[in-house]
Design a protein around this motif. Structure first.
Motif, PDB file in Angstrom:
ATOM      1  N   GLU A 215     -54.657 -30.830 -27.066  1.00 37.88           N
ATOM      2  CA  GLU A 215     -55.792 -30.068 -27.222  1.00 37.88           C
ATOM      3  C   GLU A 215     -55.923 -28.903 -26.278  1.00 37.88           C
ATOM      4  OE1 GLU A 215     -60.580 -30.778 -28.037  1.00 37.88           O
ATOM      5  OE2 GLU A 215     -59.598 -32.147 -26.639  1.00 37.88           O
ATOM      6  N   VAL A 216     -55.384 -29.118 -25.080  1.00 36.19           N
ATOM      7  CA  VAL A 216     -55.449 -27.874 -24.205  1.00 36.19           C
ATOM      8  C   VAL A 216     -54.374 -26.977 -24.686  1.00 36.19           C
ATOM      9  CG1 VAL A 216     -55.015 -27.315 -21.801  1.00 36.19           C
ATOM     10  CG2 VAL A 216     -56.458 -29.348 -22.305  1.00 36.19           C
ATOM     11  N   LYS A 217     -53.348 -27.470 -25.046  1.00 33.45           N
ATOM     12  CA  LYS A 217     -51.905 -27.116 -25.438  1.00 33.45           C
ATOM     13  C   LYS A 217     -52.300 -25.800 -26.548  1.00 33.45           C
ATOM     14  CE  LYS A 217     -48.015 -28.707 -25.312  1.00 33.45           C
ATOM     15  NZ  LYS A 217     -47.176 -27.907 -24.392  1.00 33.45           N
ATOM     16  N   LYS A 218     -53.087 -26.468 -27.496  1.00 37.90           N
ATOM     17  CA  LYS A 218     -53.663 -25.657 -28.807  1.00 37.90           C
ATOM     18  C   LYS A 218     -54.600 -24.642 -28.273  1.00 37.90           C
ATOM     19  CE  LYS A 218     -55.939 -26.291 -33.278  1.00 37.90           C
ATOM     20  NZ  LYS A 218     -56.803 -27.247 -34.160  1.00 37.90           N
ATOM     21  N   PHE A 219     -55.256 -25.013 -27.577  1.00 40.31           N
ATOM     22  CA  PHE A 219     -56.478 -24.036 -26.831  1.00 40.31           C
ATOM     23  C   PHE A 219     -55.863 -22.812 -26.186  1.00 40.31           C
ATOM     24  CE2 PHE A 219     -58.795 -22.514 -23.265  1.00 40.31           C
ATOM     25  CZ  PHE A 219     -60.232 -22.097 -24.044  1.00 40.31           C
ATOM     26  N   PHE A 220     -54.779 -22.864 -25.604  1.00 43.95           N
ATOM     27  CA  PHE A 220     -53.933 -21.787 -25.099  1.00 43.95           C
ATOM     28  C   PHE A 220     -53.343 -21.053 -25.744  1.00 43.95           C
ATOM     29  CE2 PHE A 220     -53.980 -24.559 -20.807  1.00 43.95           C
ATOM     30  CZ  PHE A 220     -55.179 -23.970 -20.120  1.00 43.95           C
ATOM     31  N   ILE A 314     -64.010 -28.445 -23.958  1.00 46.85           N
ATOM     32  CA  ILE A 314     -62.839 -29.192 -23.617  1.00 46.85           C
ATOM     33  C   ILE A 314     -62.891 -29.667 -22.295  1.00 46.85           C
ATOM     34  CG2 ILE A 314     -60.323 -29.158 -23.313  1.00 46.85           C
ATOM     35  CD1 ILE A 314     -60.071 -27.137 -25.680  1.00 46.85           C
ATOM     36  N   MET A 315     -63.328 -28.837 -21.531  1.00 44.25           N
ATOM     37  CA  MET A 315     -63.545 -29.419 -19.928  1.00 44.25           C
ATOM     38  C   MET A 315     -64.451 -30.169 -19.866  1.00 44.25           C
ATOM     39  SD  MET A 315     -63.344 -25.361 -18.267  1.00 44.25           S
ATOM     40  CE  MET A 315     -63.311 -26.190 -16.480  1.00 44.25           C
ATOM     41  N   ILE A 316     -65.440 -30.202 -20.483  1.00 49.49           N
ATOM     42  CA  ILE A 316     -66.949 -31.138 -20.224  1.00 49.49           C
ATOM     43  C   ILE A 316     -65.955 -32.688 -20.701  1.00 49.49           C
ATOM     44  CG2 ILE A 316     -69.015 -32.099 -21.166  1.00 49.49           C
ATOM     45  CD1 ILE A 316     -69.906 -29.042 -21.126  1.00 49.49           C
TER      46      ILE A 316
END
Length: 336
Positions: A215-220, A314-316
């Protein structure tokens, strides 16, 4: 009477934010220093690390003396110095320069929210340190040919005043009218925005290829595309006035897919850059007199805000967002 009054809520908040930002910078410097292949760059970053580290300790001591818990911030768990280089060709100094630009704005703002003399001095001294290293980074990049200067212009030989409202011409007045050539104030903000977004795009590209969580990779990846679209749009605006667009000859991501930083740290760093970008676009909007430019900036700010909000979720979700100190819940206290 005590020698020093207790710190205010504003001072607590600004010290907390500064601790977060500075511990992040320390972790990133640890990695960049370890991987530096240019001695001059290594000296700049090592000296900066030493000066920032002193103020992280000073902030922690101030909070401790006030009976406040010291934030977690970013620790040795958020950096891995042993992995391959994620960036090459001067990115370290390009990135530190942009971080120092962000820090200059934050420290100047924090001074206006500080009242106790020792806390004012912390931000005043941090401002001086930030200005010093921003200049060192700028001169280093210019010497290496990695930083494009803004375009030159013929010097004015007379004072001119705006004669009619056509000067404001753009989409807001008549979408079919010919837009005037950009003025130097507008060029300054457009050039700065393109330059910042190029560095941001390079940074987030490295984050995208090394992030651990899908999910983080997609966000970046989304962030890299957003930065690319902003660079493209603003570059076209400059070219329409026959103005050369800024380009960078360095700072590219390598082929490494191993993360030197935790997803938590990379997400926080991206959030910080989003906040800086929204602030910069706001200033650019305020000083642009051609109506189409604020319209473009408003769309960018909306897109950046929505992107930043997605990152916060995402961070939360992953427990990565440390909560700032809260004001007292008076209603809850009364109920109890």
């Amino acid at each position: 009477m005590p020698e020093k009054p207790a710190i205010t809520s504003s001072e607590l908040g600004t010290l907390w934010l500064t601790y977060q930002e500075k511990t992040m910078i320390l972790r990133m410097l640890e990695y960049f220093i370890e991987k530096a292949d240019d001695e001059k760059a290594k000296v700049i970053m090592t000296n900066l690390y030493g000066e920032i580290d002193l103020y992280v300790a000073k902030i922690a001591e101030t909070l401790q003396n006030e009976g406040a818990v010291i934030p977690v911030g970013f620790t040795s768990q958020d950096v891995n110095k042993e992995v391959p280089k994620l960036y090459d060709n001067g990115f370290d100094i390009m990135f530190i320069r942009l971080l120092k630009e962000i820090s200059m704005g934050l420290h100047s703002l924090n001074i206006t929210m500080a009242y106790r003399e020792d806390i004012v001095m912390i931000f005043k001294e941090l401002t001086a340190i930030t200005q010093k290293y921003y200049n060192l980074c700028t001169q280093y990049l210019l010497e290496k040919g990695m930083l494009a200067r803004p375009p030159y212009v013929s010097m004015p030989n007379s004072v001119e005043f705006v004669k009619d409202t056509n000067y404001l011409g753009g989409l807001a007045i008549n979408p079919f009218s010919e837009k005037r050539t950009l003025n130097t104030v507008e060029v300054a903000h457009l050039h700065h925005s393109v330059e910042s977004n190029i560095t941001g795009m390079q940074m987030i590209t490295g984050f995208a290829q090394s992030a651990n969580e899908g999910e983080v990779k997609k966000f970046f990846n989304e962030g890299a595309e957003l930065a690319k679209s902003i660079v493209k749009e603003l570059s076209e605006t400059l070219l329409q006035s026959d103005i050369q667009t800024p380009e960078s000859s360095g700072g590219n991501a390598t082929r490494s897919t191993v993360a030197p930083f935790s997803d938590k740290l990379m997400m926080y760093c991206t959030s910080l850059f989003c906040s800086f970008s929204m602030g910069g676009n706001s200033v650019g909007t305020a000083f642009s007199l051609r109506n189409d430019l604020p319209a473009k900036m408003a769309i960018f700010m909306k897109d950046i805000f929505e992107y930043s909000h997605k990152g916060a979720k995402i961070m939360i979700k992953n427990g990565w967002m440390e909560e700032p100190p809260q004001m007292e819940e008076r209603k809850q206290i009364i109920k109890k």
